[in-house]
Design an enzyme around this catalytic site. Structure first.
Site, PDB file in Angstrom:
ATOM      1  CD  GLU A 146      14.675   7.028  27.829  1.00  6.82           C
ATOM      2  OE1 GLU A 146      14.604   8.117  28.460  1.00  6.82           O
ATOM      3  OE2 GLU A 146      15.515   7.058  26.922  1.00  6.82           O
ATOM      4  CE  LYS A 188       7.402  14.195  30.857  1.00  5.12           C
ATOM      5  NZ  LYS A 188       7.559  14.753  32.035  1.00  5.12           N
ATOM      6  NE  ARG A 207      16.597  17.429  29.785  1.00  3.79           N
ATOM      7  CZ  ARG A 207      15.978  17.574  28.800  1.00  3.79           C
ATOM      8  NH1 ARG A 207      14.668  17.963  28.878  1.00  3.79           N
ATOM      9  NH2 ARG A 207      16.564  17.080  27.584  1.00  3.79           N
ATOM     10  NE  ARG A 210      12.492  22.604  30.588  1.00  2.00           N
ATOM     11  CZ  ARG A 210      11.114  21.750  30.582  1.00  2.00           C
ATOM     12  NH1 ARG A 210      11.088  20.658  30.959  1.00  2.00           N
ATOM     13  NH2 ARG A 210      10.417  22.173  29.604  1.00  2.00           N
ATOM     14  CD  GLU A 236      13.384  14.588  35.364  1.00  3.09           C
ATOM     15  OE1 GLU A 236      14.150  15.137  34.360  1.00  3.09           O
ATOM     16  OE2 GLU A 236      12.220  15.071  35.872  1.00  3.09           O
ATOM     17  CG  PHE A 269      17.177  11.224  29.908  1.00  9.07           C
ATOM     18  CD1 PHE A 269      17.178  12.151  28.921  1.00  9.07           C
ATOM     19  CD2 PHE A 269      16.776  11.772  31.403  1.00  9.07           C
ATOM     20  CE1 PHE A 269      16.920  13.656  29.051  1.00  9.07           C
ATOM     21  CE2 PHE A 269      16.470  12.888  31.404  1.00  9.07           C
ATOM     22  CZ  PHE A 269      16.663  13.968  30.266  1.00  9.07           C
ATOM     23  NE  ARG A 309       7.804  22.531  24.359  1.00  6.40           N
ATOM     24  CZ  ARG A 309       7.799  22.133  25.398  1.00  6.40           C
ATOM     25  NH1 ARG A 309       7.862  20.535  25.669  1.00  6.40           N
ATOM     26  NH2 ARG A 309       7.979  22.651  26.469  1.00  6.40           N
ATOM     27  CE  LYS A 360       5.153  17.430  27.258  1.00  8.05           C
ATOM     28  NZ  LYS A 360       5.246  18.442  27.719  1.00  8.05           N
TER      29      LYS A 360
HETATM   30  P1  AMP Z   1       7.575  18.300  30.316  1.00  7.37           P
HETATM   31  O1  AMP Z   1       8.364  19.116  31.145  1.00  7.37           O
HETATM   32  O2  AMP Z   1       6.309  17.827  30.729  1.00  7.37           O
HETATM   33  O3  AMP Z   1       7.515  18.908  28.904  1.00  7.37           O
HETATM   34  O4  AMP Z   1       8.473  16.953  30.052  1.00  7.37           O
HETATM   35  C1  AMP Z   1       9.780  17.080  29.790  1.00  7.37           C
HETATM   36  C2  AMP Z   1      10.587  16.580  30.925  1.00  7.37           C
HETATM   37  O5  AMP Z   1      10.565  15.462  31.524  1.00  7.37           O
HETATM   38  C3  AMP Z   1      12.164  16.995  30.814  1.00  7.37           C
HETATM   39  O6  AMP Z   1      12.544  18.236  30.548  1.00  7.37           O
HETATM   40  C4  AMP Z   1      12.945  15.927  31.785  1.00  7.37           C
HETATM   41  O7  AMP Z   1      12.908  16.907  32.917  1.00  7.37           O
HETATM   42  C5  AMP Z   1      11.549  15.059  32.050  1.00  7.37           C
HETATM   43  N1  AMP Z   1      12.008  13.809  31.835  1.00  7.37           N
HETATM   44  C6  AMP Z   1      11.477  12.816  32.995  1.00  7.37           C
HETATM   45  N2  AMP Z   1      12.001  11.537  32.530  1.00  7.37           N
HETATM   46  C7  AMP Z   1      12.607  11.729  31.255  1.00  7.37           C
HETATM   47  C8  AMP Z   1      13.300  10.802  30.268  1.00  7.37           C
HETATM   48  N3  AMP Z   1      13.463   9.801  30.475  1.00  7.37           N
HETATM   49  N4  AMP Z   1      13.767  11.463  29.283  1.00  7.37           N
HETATM   50  C9  AMP Z   1      13.484  12.804  29.116  1.00  7.37           C
HETATM   51  N5  AMP Z   1      12.891  13.403  29.723  1.00  7.37           N
HETATM   52  C10 AMP Z   1      12.662  13.132  30.856  1.00  7.37           C
END
Ligand code: AMP
Length: 640
Positions: A324, A326, A331, A346, A376, A417, A493, A499
């Protein structure tokens, strides 16, 4: 339960800063707590009367507290103000005044936890005419019937200044110590009082020195013990295990694994409801432990692990995989039950008021009576129709005024999502593929208002690469990769989601401080304070505890790093040390953010230590200018 008993535990907690001792004290209190008081005791221990995600507030100011103290003690407001200026804590002022008053009066009835709790909750529900007077009398009623030390804690609770230091992790561990068997090897039997006490120099129950040697202890079983040879046995016997008082594991490693498993079981329950009160009640009931998911109660969102190279994707997540975009937004967990809505960030803050314009969008375009959607929220420019970086919409989250106006200036799009709950059914155990199919079915896409994240299901590395490039080109952060057969795992996690996003250029930074770890890393300095330079000054810019290895064959280990750093220590404060700025490391990270926490004004997000740079002199480490340049460059990428 009498409130004085809870207060005696508050006092115990106040006296120690040690995590183990605090956990022991709370576990002891929970053992003494009947089910009918459990929820209240747990909330009051955290200094609140509602669960953390409930935004209701007591709405009691210091002024109002002064009036209540005055009403209860007869002291005039000026005198109380004077004492407050002198002592600086209204809790202590109340304690002092009640204590002198109690010497002259004879009567007061004993306060129960129930009474304190219900008066405090009532403070939050009062509205309309005469509210202030009613609030004063609810607080004064408690003070009139309290002893001096009870008064101190009542006032501190009301003013959200309890300060007994109960971090979430301590409460979680205490719940596990209370409702799961004690694992021998983590707990040791005291020869004097015969109680099981956690590994420490002294028995936390009677202060006697204890022999915390795994081998001796294994020969000294406690009553109602179960012998376990592997962690798998624990998983198989999940429903029976809590009938035992203690577990004897075959070796120290297994003992630690079992103990960690008990802690994770409590954490998992908590992640489903964000309420330790509910968790403790579910565990105390002893029958099968269940937490039900309900709209209105936030679930800790599932998190993603970082994938270093795309090549590893199928090994890590199976094939085919769900890919998907990102998105660079924030969130939001959208909860709906009939006509009622909650929007949890979040941090589990309900931001419904700030995004009210989304309610009709959801009502019109999501099929279902009740649901919990994982989304998101992305800002977009109404003119160019392009996505805006997170910075642009972040101001909407905290907005208290002009909400409608900003909603027009900075419109947002909901990108769904995942789904956790639909029409009375918890969907956590469905596979990712099934959940994705449901959102595609129930959501009508309206560009600019609501959609599902752009995705592909593929077994081709080539295709993932193309998808990634396309996502970056559109100004997104990268891609999310998801295992199609995994269930939704709140709060963790666990690797079902990964990611992948570009690393920014590595920076060479110097370590200026470090902290000893916990558990298996207790003997090692395992988090490191990083600094860059500005002229002749070193400025902190983050803290890293990842990138190093456990085993020598794999690269630079925590053990090696600890040896290097221990020879550089200039000061020790508890588990923290300050070191001479000699060790230079190459650090990779995902982003640079502005941050008031560090002296450089910047913080590296998710920094990982890649290498030691023994070849680099201190004068050549990254400068504040370098950080500023990367910060600007990354904003440039996002605003494209
Ligand atoms: P990070 O904050 O870098 O750990 O990445 C995770 C965050 O990416 C999630 O908490 C979401 O807010 C965001 N996010 C953006 N696009 C997506 C997606 N397609 N699926 C899940 N999370 C996403």
């Amino acid at each position: 339960m009498e409130y004085s008993l809870l207060v005696s535990f508050y006092e115990g907690l106040e006296k120690t800063t040690k995590r183990l001792e605090k956990t022991y004290i709370i576990a002891k209190l929970l053992q003494e707590t009947k089910e009918e008081d459990l929820l209240q005791v747990i909330y009051l221990l955290q200094g609140r009367v509602f669960p953390a995600h409930d935004s209701r507030e007591l709405g009691v100011s210091s002024r109002l507290v002064i009036k209540a103290i005055s009403q209860a003690t007869g002291a005039n407001s000026e005198h109380i103000e004077m004492l407050w200026a002198e002592i600086g804590d209204l809790g202590l002022v109340a304690e002092k005044l009640i204590s002198s008053k109690k010497q002259t009066t004879l009567f007061s009835s004993k306060l129960s936890v129930k009474k304190v709790f219900s008066n405090l909750q009532a403070l939050a529900t009062l509205e309309g005419k005469g509210t202030v007077a009613k609030k004063i009398s609810l607080v004064a009623e408690l003070l009139t019937n309290s002893s001096s030390n009870e008064a101190k804690f009542i006032i501190r609770t009301i003013l959200s200044q309890l300060r007994v230091g109960i971090a979430e992790g301590i409460l979680r561990d205490a719940i596990s110590w209370t409702y799961f068997p004690k694992v021998v090897g983590i707990f040791f039997k005291c020869d004097k009082c015969k109680q099981l006490s956690p590994k420490s120099e002294k028995c936390l129950n009677c202060n006697e020195k204890i022999d915390a040697n795994f081998k001796t202890e294994i020969q000294k079983p406690h009553k109602n013990c179960m012998e376990i040879s592997s962690i798998e046995e624990i998983k198989k016997q999940k429903n029976k295990i809590r009938n035992y008082d203690c577990i004897i594991a075959k070796d120290e490693k297994t003992a630690r694994e079992i103990y960690n498993n008990f802690i994770s079981q409590v954490q998992e329950l908590y992640d489903m409801c964000n309420d330790f009160g509910q968790v403790a009640i579910a565990l105390k009931n002893n029958s099968t432990v269940t937490i039900t998911i309900n709209p209105g109660t936030p679930i800790n969102p599932m998190l993603a692990v970082r994938l270093d190279t795309l090549k590893e994707v199928f090994e890590a997540l199976g094939s085919p995989v769900l890919v998907e975009y990102k998105l660079d937004g924030f969130r939001l967990q959208i909860h709906c039950h009939k006509d009622k809505f909650w929007f949890f960030t979040r941090n589990l803050e309900n931001v419904l008021n700030q995004f009210e314009e989304l309610i009709p969008v959801i009502k019109d375009n999501v099929k279902g009576n009740s649901f919990i959607l994982d989304c998101e929220i992305v800002g977009h420019d109404p003119k160019s129709k392009k996505y805006l970086p997170f910075q642009n919409i972040s101001q909407r989250i905290k907005r208290k005024y002009d909400i409608e106006k900003t909603a027009k200036e900075i419109p947002v799009e909901i990108n769904v999502f995942d789904i956790i709950y639909l029409n009375g059914k918890d969907l956590l155990n469905l596979t990712q593929k099934e959940r994705r199919a449901i959102i595609e079915k129930i959501i009508a896409k309206v560009p600019g208002k609501i959609t599902t994240t752009n995705y592909s299901m593929t077994s081709s590395l080539n295709e993932i690469g193309k998808f990634y490039k396309e996502s970056l080109k559109r100004g997104n952060e990268g891609i999310m990769l998801k295992n199609l057969s995994k269930k939704y795992t709140p709060g963790r996690r666990v690797g079902g989601w990964m990611k992948f996003k570009p690393n920014l250029e590595p920076l060479d930074l110097v370590i200026v401080g470090a902290t000893y770890g916990e558990g298996k890393r207790a003997a090692f300095l395992s988090s490191y304070v990083l600094a860059c330079k500005n002229n002749n000054k070193l400025l902190e810019c983050g803290m890293s505890s990842s990138g190093l290895k456990e085993k020598k064959e794999e690269g630079l280990t925590y053990e090696e790093m600890t040896k290097l750093l221990e020879s550089l220590i200039t000061k020790k404060e508890g588990r923290n040390v300050i070191v001479k700025p000699k060790l230079i490391v190459e650090v990779i990270y995902e982003e640079i953010q502005k941050s008031p926490t560090y002296s450089s004004g910047y913080a590296l997000r998710f920094p990982r230590i890649k290498n030691l740079r023994t070849d680099k002199p201190l004068k050549d480490i990254a400068t504040l200018e370098d950080l500023e340049r990367v910060y600007e460059k990354q904003r440039g990428r996002n605003t494209k």
